[in-house]
Every structure is written in structure tokens, then in C-alpha cells.
Design a protein around this motif. Structure first.
Motif, PDB file in Angstrom:
ATOM      1  N   UNK A  68       0.849  -1.191   0.000  1.00 19.02           N
ATOM      2  CA  UNK A  68       0.000   0.000   0.000  1.00 19.02           C
ATOM      3  C   UNK A  68       0.884   1.240   0.000  1.00 19.02           C
ATOM      4  N   UNK A  69       0.290   2.373  -0.337  1.00 17.70           N
ATOM      5  CA  UNK A  69       0.944   3.664  -0.180  1.00 17.70           C
ATOM      6  C   UNK A  69       0.139   4.464   0.828  1.00 17.70           C
ATOM      7  N   UNK A  70       0.831   5.346   1.530  1.00 18.53           N
ATOM      8  CA  UNK A  70       0.177   6.149   2.568  1.00 18.53           C
ATOM      9  C   UNK A  70       0.740   7.556   2.550  1.00 18.53           C
ATOM     10  N   UNK A  71      -0.150   8.530   2.658  1.00 19.37           N
ATOM     11  CA  UNK A  71       0.226   9.937   2.688  1.00 19.37           C
ATOM     12  C   UNK A  71      -0.710  10.664   3.649  1.00 19.37           C
ATOM     13  N   UNK A  72      -0.198  11.662   4.348  1.00 21.30           N
ATOM     14  CA  UNK A  72      -1.037  12.487   5.190  1.00 21.30           C
ATOM     15  C   UNK A  72      -1.268  11.898   6.565  1.00 21.30           C
ATOM     16  N   UNK A  73      -2.091  12.596   7.354  1.00 21.74           N
ATOM     17  CA  UNK A  73      -2.378  12.190   8.722  1.00 21.74           C
ATOM     18  C   UNK A  73      -3.800  12.608   9.069  1.00 21.74           C
ATOM     19  N   UNK A  74      -4.354  11.937  10.076  1.00 22.48           N
ATOM     20  CA  UNK A  74      -5.709  12.255  10.519  1.00 22.48           C
ATOM     21  C   UNK A  74      -6.646  11.089  10.323  1.00 22.48           C
ATOM     22  N   UNK A  75      -7.916  11.383  10.124  1.00 22.45           N
ATOM     23  CA  UNK A  75      -8.905  10.327   9.895  1.00 22.45           C
ATOM     24  C   UNK A  75      -8.603   9.603   8.584  1.00 22.45           C
ATOM     25  N   UNK A  76      -8.827   8.287   8.533  1.00 22.95           N
ATOM     26  CA  UNK A  76      -8.432   7.520   7.346  1.00 22.95           C
ATOM     27  C   UNK A  76      -9.346   7.734   6.143  1.00 22.95           C
ATOM     28  N   UNK A  77      -8.707   7.892   4.988  1.00 27.49           N
ATOM     29  CA  UNK A  77      -9.402   7.919   3.692  1.00 27.49           C
ATOM     30  C   UNK A  77      -8.802   6.775   2.883  1.00 27.49           C
ATOM     31  N   UNK A  78      -9.578   5.729   2.663  1.00 32.40           N
ATOM     32  CA  UNK A  78      -9.068   4.506   2.047  1.00 32.40           C
ATOM     33  C   UNK A  78      -9.521   4.445   0.590  1.00 32.40           C
ATOM     34  N   UNK A  79      -8.545   4.398  -0.324  1.00 33.66           N
ATOM     35  CA  UNK A  79      -8.803   4.353  -1.763  1.00 33.66           C
ATOM     36  C   UNK A  79      -8.611   2.917  -2.246  1.00 33.66           C
ATOM     37  N   UNK A  80      -9.695   2.279  -2.696  1.00 33.87           N
ATOM     38  CA  UNK A  80      -9.649   0.877  -3.109  1.00 33.87           C
ATOM     39  C   UNK A  80      -9.721   0.765  -4.627  1.00 33.87           C
ATOM     40  N   UNK A  81      -8.699   0.196  -5.265  1.00 31.11           N
ATOM     41  CA  UNK A  81      -8.686   0.067  -6.727  1.00 31.11           C
ATOM     42  C   UNK A  81      -9.500  -1.140  -7.178  1.00 31.11           C
ATOM     43  N   UNK A  82      -9.650  -1.255  -8.484  1.00 36.39           N
ATOM     44  CA  UNK A  82     -10.399  -2.375  -9.040  1.00 36.39           C
ATOM     45  C   UNK A  82      -9.509  -3.536  -9.445  1.00 36.39           C
ATOM     46  N   UNK A  83     -10.086  -4.421 -10.197  1.00 37.05           N
ATOM     47  CA  UNK A  83      -9.434  -5.650 -10.657  1.00 37.05           C
ATOM     48  C   UNK A  83      -9.077  -5.484 -12.138  1.00 37.05           C
ATOM     49  N   UNK A  84      -7.831  -5.621 -12.544  1.00 32.97           N
ATOM     50  CA  UNK A  84      -6.651  -6.051 -11.790  1.00 32.97           C
ATOM     51  C   UNK A  84      -5.649  -4.912 -11.602  1.00 32.97           C
ATOM     52  N   UNK A  85      -6.119  -3.750 -11.210  1.00 29.74           N
ATOM     53  CA  UNK A  85      -5.226  -2.595 -11.111  1.00 29.74           C
ATOM     54  C   UNK A  85      -4.570  -2.535  -9.733  1.00 29.74           C
ATOM     55  N   UNK A  86      -4.061  -1.375  -9.340  1.00 31.79           N
ATOM     56  CA  UNK A  86      -3.331  -1.269  -8.082  1.00 31.79           C
ATOM     57  C   UNK A  86      -3.473   0.145  -7.542  1.00 31.79           C
ATOM     58  N   UNK A  87      -2.766   0.427  -6.468  1.00 27.83           N
ATOM     59  CA  UNK A  87      -2.781   1.755  -5.870  1.00 27.83           C
ATOM     60  C   UNK A  87      -2.296   2.831  -6.838  1.00 27.83           C
ATOM     61  N   UNK A  88      -1.576   2.431  -7.877  1.00 29.96           N
ATOM     62  CA  UNK A  88      -1.079   3.377  -8.883  1.00 29.96           C
ATOM     63  C   UNK A  88      -2.234   4.148  -9.525  1.00 29.96           C
ATOM     64  N   UNK A  89      -3.416   3.556  -9.530  1.00 28.31           N
ATOM     65  CA  UNK A  89      -4.593   4.192 -10.105  1.00 28.31           C
ATOM     66  C   UNK A  89      -4.870   5.550  -9.463  1.00 28.31           C
ATOM     67  N   UNK A  90      -4.539   5.678  -8.174  1.00 25.34           N
ATOM     68  CA  UNK A  90      -4.907   6.867  -7.408  1.00 25.34           C
ATOM     69  C   UNK A  90      -3.777   7.886  -7.300  1.00 25.34           C
ATOM     70  N   UNK A  91      -2.702   7.717  -8.044  1.00 28.03           N
ATOM     71  CA  UNK A  91      -1.502   8.525  -7.837  1.00 28.03           C
ATOM     72  C   UNK A  91      -1.758  10.015  -8.056  1.00 28.03           C
ATOM     73  N   UNK A  92      -2.693  10.388  -8.953  1.00 29.83           N
ATOM     74  CA  UNK A  92      -2.962  11.803  -9.208  1.00 29.83           C
ATOM     75  C   UNK A  92      -4.101  12.342  -8.352  1.00 29.83           C
ATOM     76  N   UNK A  93      -4.720  11.480  -7.547  1.00 31.96           N
ATOM     77  CA  UNK A  93      -5.816  11.892  -6.683  1.00 31.96           C
ATOM     78  C   UNK A  93      -5.340  12.085  -5.250  1.00 31.96           C
TER      79      UNK A  93
END
Length: 227
Positions: A68-93
Motif C-alpha cells: 500500500x501507499x500512505x500519505x497524510x495524517x488524521x482520519x483515514x481515507x481509504x482508496x480501493x482500486x479495481x481488478x486487476x489494477x493497483x494503488x497506482x490508479x490513485x496517484x494523481x488523486x
């Protein structure tokens, strides 16, 4: 279960066009109340000042390393990708959401840089197994309260399911391009059913695993807007 940090090469994945993903991401962030001025074009298409894409971390979940990748602090915001992608999907978000909480984007088990499951067979990587590993992952990271879930494709279904089983822990649920109703043979076109049945044949299985046909044909050829 415990978490450890490591830095393997970044995972690859198919890429939404930057403009498309940023627009959709802006809508998602606005939906969960995170966008500072929702839908403003100059904000949606801007390039935020940010550090390089964060190194992958790993959580030990049922004896497997869940990336997983993690950035920031505070309450959790969990970004879940689809099949068969990865956390890379959210890199610009992720950079846009960092000021608002602890942003976490995992690779599903067996995808991206996460470990593969043992004994590959037709019973592996079913929805129930992904749900089990998601539960273990969130528990390993101590994600139990005030959770914002953002899901795409299979990630959306996993988000719906987790939120329905943890209503008191779920703050907001946002989703895009996912399944909002159950699909069965009764409400799915026969052509679509035949298409998915083909992926269970030995010939298509070899093409998917050895030739990367699912990504290169299903995504890039049949869905050019996602390339």
C-alpha cells in the motif's frame, strides 16, 4: 498482524488519462466533502505541489505482504482500486486529499506489489477472499473509526460490503464505475456471461497470464478512454 515499510519498484497498472481521472477524482472528493471548491476546472486540472510518489509499504496480513501507499495524517481515507489494477490508479488523486486526512491506497491481494496467494486454482481470488484480506489489512493498520471509503470497480463493491458490516465506523462512501446492484444470470446479457466464461477456459487463462491480454485488449483496445 504488523506493518513494515519497504521500497520495491513502483507497481505498474493501466492508466486513466490524467484529465479524465482528475475530473472523476474531483467529483469523488466533492462528494465526500473534501474538495475545497467542487468542480472548479482550474482546480481539477491543476498540478499540486507534491513530493515524488511515495514508496510502497507493506502490512503483514494472514502471512502475506499486502502492499500500500500512505500519505497524510488524521482520519483515514481509504482508496480501493479495481481488478486487476493497483494503488497506482490513485496517484494523481491522493495529493489533493492529503490535506484532509490519512490517505491509504492498498494493492488488492495478488495484485500490484502485494503477495500472490498460494496454490493458484479456480477457488482463489474470489470476492470472499478479497473481502477477508481487506478486513485483515484495515485491522493491521488500525483503521477502525471515522473511515472514508473511495472505491473503483471491485474496490467499490468491497467498500459497500465493508461499510455495510461496519456502519458505525464508516463516515462516507464514494464510488465510481462499480456495481451498485447484484448481477446474476437473470439480469446479465448472455453475451457478457459468455465473455466471462471464456476467461475460465485454459486457452484464455494462458493468454491472460502469459500475454497480459486482459489489460492490453480489454482495457486498452476495448476501452480506449482508459488508456
Amino acid at each position: 498482524m504488523s506493518a513494515r515499510i519497504d521500497a520495491p519498484p513502483p507497481a505498474g497498472s493501466f492508466m486513466l488519462k490524467r484529465r479524465t481521472l482528475l475530473k472523476r477524482g474531483t467529483a469523488i472528493l466533492a462528494a465526500v466533502g473534501l474538495a475545497p471548491f467542487p468542480f472548479a476546472a482550474d482546480w481539477a486540472l491543476a498540478s499540486p505541489t507534491r513530493a515524488a510518489h511515495p514508496d510502497k509499504r507493506f502490512a503483514d496480513v494472514f502471512g502475506k505482504h499486502r502492499a500500500y501507499v500512505e500519505m497524510g495524517a488524521g482520519s483515514p481515507i481509504v482508496f480501493l482500486p479495481g481488478n486487476p489494477t493497483s494503488s497506482y490508479l490513485w496517484r494523481n488523486i491522493l495529493p489533493y486529499a492529503v490535506p484532509f486526512g490519512r490517505c491509504i491506497a492498498p494493492d488488492l491481494i495478488g495484485m500490484g506489489d502485494s503477495d500472490k496467494l498460494d496454490a493458484c486454482n479456480p477457488d482463489r481470488y474470489r470476492y470472499a477472499e478479497h473481502r477477508r484480506y481487506l478486513d485483515g489489512f484495515l485491522k493491521a493498520l488500525g483503521i477502525e473509526h471515522e473511515v472514508i471509503l473511495v472505491g473503483h470497480d471491485w474496490g467499490g463493491m468491497l467498500a459497500f460490503d465493508w461499510a455495510s458490516r461496519h456502519p458505525a465506523a464508516s463516515r462516507v462512501l464514494a464510488f465510481m464505475e462499480t456495481f451498485v446492484v447484484s448481477y446474476t444470470s437473470a439480469n446479465t446479457p448472455e453475451s457478457v456471461l459468455d465473455w466471462f466464461r471464456e476467461f475460465r477456459t485454459p486457452e484464455l487463462e494462458a493468454a491472460v497470464l502469459q500475454e497480459n491480454r486482459f489489460v492490453e485488449q480489454v482495457f486498452i483496445v476495448n476501452l480506449p478512454e482508459l488508456s
